[in-house]
Write a protein that holds these residues in place. Structure first.
Motif, PDB file in Angstrom:
ATOM      1  N   ASP A 177      -5.581  -8.413  -6.342  1.00 40.18           N
ATOM      2  CA  ASP A 177      -6.089  -7.066  -6.836  1.00 40.18           C
ATOM      3  C   ASP A 177      -5.912  -5.807  -5.682  1.00 40.18           C
ATOM      4  N   LYS A 178      -5.905  -4.472  -6.460  1.00 41.96           N
ATOM      5  CA  LYS A 178      -5.911  -3.376  -5.530  1.00 41.96           C
ATOM      6  C   LYS A 178      -7.256  -2.714  -6.063  1.00 41.96           C
ATOM      7  N   ILE A 179      -8.107  -2.445  -5.262  1.00 40.79           N
ATOM      8  CA  ILE A 179      -9.379  -1.748  -5.230  1.00 40.79           C
ATOM      9  C   ILE A 179      -9.688  -0.654  -4.647  1.00 40.79           C
ATOM     10  N   LYS A 180      -9.700   0.502  -5.549  1.00 39.13           N
ATOM     11  CA  LYS A 180     -10.036   1.734  -4.973  1.00 39.13           C
ATOM     12  C   LYS A 180     -11.371   1.909  -4.299  1.00 39.13           C
ATOM     13  N   THR A 181     -11.382   2.248  -3.273  1.00 41.13           N
ATOM     14  CA  THR A 181     -12.944   2.372  -2.526  1.00 41.13           C
ATOM     15  C   THR A 181     -13.320   3.667  -2.535  1.00 41.13           C
ATOM     16  N   VAL A 203      -6.381  -3.184   4.111  1.00 36.35           N
ATOM     17  CA  VAL A 203      -6.992  -1.764   4.249  1.00 36.35           C
ATOM     18  C   VAL A 203      -5.977  -0.839   4.558  1.00 36.35           C
ATOM     19  N   SER A 204      -6.192   0.372   4.084  1.00 31.60           N
ATOM     20  CA  SER A 204      -4.964   1.258   4.373  1.00 31.60           C
ATOM     21  C   SER A 204      -5.518   2.597   4.270  1.00 31.60           C
ATOM     22  N   ASP A 207      -4.410   4.780   2.264  1.00 34.99           N
ATOM     23  CA  ASP A 207      -4.460   5.077   0.894  1.00 34.99           C
ATOM     24  C   ASP A 207      -5.679   4.719   0.110  1.00 34.99           C
ATOM     25  N   GLY A 254      -6.781  -4.034  -0.509  1.00 30.75           N
ATOM     26  CA  GLY A 254      -5.814  -5.268  -1.243  1.00 30.75           C
ATOM     27  C   GLY A 254      -6.318  -6.487  -1.068  1.00 30.75           C
ATOM     28  N   HIS A 271      -7.580   2.208  -0.360  1.00 30.11           N
ATOM     29  CA  HIS A 271      -7.532   0.781  -1.239  1.00 30.11           C
ATOM     30  C   HIS A 271      -7.927  -0.532  -0.487  1.00 30.11           C
ATOM     31  N   HIS A 310       0.688  -1.122   0.081  1.00 30.74           N
ATOM     32  CA  HIS A 310       0.096  -0.071  -0.129  1.00 30.74           C
ATOM     33  C   HIS A 310       0.918   1.121  -0.172  1.00 30.74           C
TER      34      HIS A 310
END
Length: 205
Positions: free
Chosen positions: A164-168, A148-149, A151, A155, A153, A131
């Motif tokens: 995958d990395k998902i933008k929340t 979670v982070s 940032d 993960g 996202h 992250h």
């Protein structure tokens, strides 16, 4: 609390609580592990404690505790808590630690991840910059681990198909993550900021 009265507890700020063998164990800013029910001091560590989880190692139930120092302390228990070993996992604070019956997974404040063999108690893999900001928590899910982070996202770490990395949609630091009993639903919880409370109070007044 029982009938409005304090009957036990460590009487200090705690960051986690988990069941380990016959006990509920908790710990936090004092760098000490306590029996959460009786308040008995169990062990003093090298730095404040962020997280802990019980896991199975060679058919024995152990306790892993993550600290601000980046170290993972491994304990056993028979009649008392006994330190077995220390895994020097990270250079910054460990923010989350979880277990999926096959591996231990540690998330660090600098965004780094480590995967630990629970039987041999050695680091199998390190993932740097998992992250872009503070990694706050991790949890097993059906195909691996979720993180979670700050940032913003989510993960997902598993095989190639399930990484995958998902933008929340969240706009503030994501503090914790959990999964449903079947492991397929990841739930993300966001920190609630004081300004939101003030806005609600203002609108309701």
């Amino acid at each position: 609390m029982k009938n409005g009265l304090i009957i036990g507890g460590p009487c200090t700020l705690c960051n986690f609580i988990t069941r380990f063998q016959s006990r509920l164990v908790c710990g936090g800013q004092s760098a000490e592990l306590y029996d959460a029910i009786t308040g008995k001091l169990l062990y003093k560590l090298d730095s404040p404690i962020n997280c802990g989880i019980s896991f199975t190692s060679n058919n024995q139930v152990l306790l892993a505790v993550g600290t601000y120092s980046g170290n993972v302390f491994i304990f056993s228990e028979k009649q008392c808590l006994k330190l077995l070993t220390v895994i020097y996992a990270h250079r910054n604070a460990i923010k989350g630690i979880s277990y999926n019956s096959k591996e231990l997974f540690c998330g660090c404040a600098d965004g780094e991840l480590s995967i630990i063999d629970p039987d041999n108690l050695i680091i199998l893999h390190m993932i740097q910059k998992a992250h872009e900001s503070i990694l706050n928590d991790c949890s097993p899910f059906a195909h691996g681990f979720a993180t979670v982070s700050r940032d913003l996202h989510l993960g997902l770490w598993g095989d190639e198909e399930h990484t995958d990395k998902i933008k929340t949609r969240h706009t503030h630091s994501i503090k914790c993550v959990a999964a449903s009993d079947d492991g397929f639903l990841s739930l993300v919880v966001v920190i609630v900021v004081l300004s939101m409370f003030i806005r609600l109070l203002t609108n309701s007044g």
